[in-house]
Write a protein that holds these residues in place. Structure first.
Motif, short mmCIF file in Angstrom:
data_model
loop_
_atom_site.label_atom_id
_atom_site.label_comp_id
_atom_site.label_asym_id
_atom_site.label_seq_id
_atom_site.Cartn_x
_atom_site.Cartn_y
_atom_site.Cartn_z
N UNK A 27 26.34 -4.06 -12.08
CA UNK A 27 25.90 -5.35 -11.19
C UNK A 27 26.64 -5.93 -10.14
N UNK A 28 27.37 -4.43 -9.13
CA UNK A 28 27.86 -5.09 -7.76
C UNK A 28 27.82 -4.73 -7.36
N UNK A 29 26.59 -4.38 -7.15
CA UNK A 29 26.43 -3.13 -5.56
C UNK A 29 26.23 -3.63 -4.11
N UNK A 30 26.85 -5.15 -4.98
CA UNK A 30 26.49 -5.42 -3.18
C UNK A 30 27.92 -6.53 -2.93
N UNK A 31 28.89 -5.69 -3.78
CA UNK A 31 30.50 -5.31 -3.04
C UNK A 31 30.76 -4.59 -2.86
N UNK A 32 29.93 -3.74 -2.61
CA UNK A 32 30.23 -1.90 -2.33
C UNK A 32 29.69 -1.98 -0.47
N UNK A 33 30.47 -1.24 0.22
CA UNK A 33 30.25 -0.71 1.62
C UNK A 33 30.10 0.84 0.56
N UNK A 34 28.69 1.41 1.25
CA UNK A 34 27.95 2.27 1.43
C UNK A 34 27.73 3.37 1.83
N UNK A 35 28.23 4.80 1.71
CA UNK A 35 28.02 5.98 3.04
C UNK A 35 27.07 7.19 2.60
N UNK A 36 27.11 8.13 3.26
CA UNK A 36 26.31 9.30 3.52
C UNK A 36 26.88 10.21 4.29
N UNK A 37 27.42 11.41 3.81
CA UNK A 37 27.85 12.17 4.13
C UNK A 37 26.51 13.63 3.65
N UNK A 38 27.51 14.72 4.34
CA UNK A 38 26.70 15.73 3.97
C UNK A 38 27.89 16.83 4.81
N UNK A 39 27.29 17.95 3.44
CA UNK A 39 28.58 19.47 3.63
C UNK A 39 27.48 20.75 3.63
N UNK A 40 27.86 21.51 4.99
CA UNK A 40 27.36 23.18 4.76
C UNK A 40 28.41 23.84 4.57
N UNK A 41 26.93 24.69 4.33
CA UNK A 41 28.11 25.49 3.88
C UNK A 41 29.08 26.29 4.03
N UNK A 52 27.03 -2.12 5.51
CA UNK A 52 28.29 -2.80 4.95
C UNK A 52 27.38 -3.33 3.87
N UNK A 53 28.35 -4.18 2.57
CA UNK A 53 27.39 -4.92 2.31
C UNK A 53 26.55 -5.72 2.10
N UNK A 54 25.73 -6.22 3.00
CA UNK A 54 25.14 -6.80 3.59
C UNK A 54 24.51 -6.92 4.83
N UNK A 55 24.58 -5.56 5.01
CA UNK A 55 23.70 -4.19 5.57
C UNK A 55 23.56 -4.90 7.51
N UNK A 56 24.75 -5.75 7.08
CA UNK A 56 24.63 -6.11 8.61
C UNK A 56 25.57 -5.47 9.87
N UNK A 57 26.12 -4.79 9.11
CA UNK A 57 26.67 -3.41 10.00
C UNK A 57 27.07 -2.47 10.05
N UNK A 58 26.35 -1.51 10.79
CA UNK A 58 25.97 0.03 10.51
C UNK A 58 26.94 1.18 11.59
N UNK A 59 27.04 1.99 10.88
CA UNK A 59 27.95 2.91 11.83
C UNK A 59 27.28 4.13 11.68
N UNK A 60 27.32 5.12 12.25
CA UNK A 60 27.49 7.09 12.33
C UNK A 60 27.42 7.74 13.19
N UNK A 61 27.83 8.57 12.95
CA UNK A 61 28.37 10.05 13.62
C UNK A 61 27.54 10.08 14.50
N UNK A 62 27.63 10.58 15.73
CA UNK A 62 27.56 11.03 17.14
C UNK A 62 25.99 12.04 17.05
N UNK A 63 26.58 12.16 15.66
CA UNK A 63 25.00 13.48 16.07
C UNK A 63 23.62 13.11 15.15
#
Length: 122
Positions: A27-41, A52-63
């Motif tokens: 029930x506390x999803x909104x308390x968490x910062x969420x991220x995506x990662x990838x892994x190639x062989x 961030x929790x409220x969607x106001x700040x997003x960060x991306x890898x340069x690629x």
């Protein structure tokens, strides 16, 4: 305890698009910062994007800047990764991650999903 389940992976041609989803339990999803990662062989897991929790700040890898967009819907306990202009080098298993700390999300998130395979090939 947070459980994360990704979906939306698959096979797509170069230049195509996919949208990944990650549903979180609890029930506390909104308390968490969420991220995506990838892994190639043969490679280490790499940071892709975070939000961030409220969607106001997003960060991306340069690629992926300008091609991928991270978003979230706290009412649905879901975070998304819209992937456009996909390249063969984007082929990887994509993982969703969660942490309460904005500083930890890029380095060592506490919670991980099982991953979803994305393959970009003609």
């Amino acid at each position: 305890q947070v459980q994360l389940v990704e979906s939306g992976g698959g096979l797509v041609q170069p230049g195509g698009s996919l949208k990944l989803s990650c549903v979180a339990s609890g029930p506390t999803f909104s308390n968490y910062v969420m991220g995506w990662f990838c892994q190639s062989p043969g490679k280490e897991r790499e940071f892709v994007a975070s939000i961030t929790w409220n969607g106001n700040s997003k960060t991306y890898a340069d690629s992926v800047k300008g091609r991928f967009t991270v978003s979230r819907d706290n009412a649905r306990n879901t975070v998304y990764l819209q992937m456009n202009s996909l390249k063969p080098e984007d082929t990887a298993v994509y993982y969703c991650a969660a942490d309460r700390s904005n500083s930890a999300i890029r380095k060592a998130p506490k919670y991980w999903g099982q991953g979803t395979q994305v393959t970009v090939s003609s």
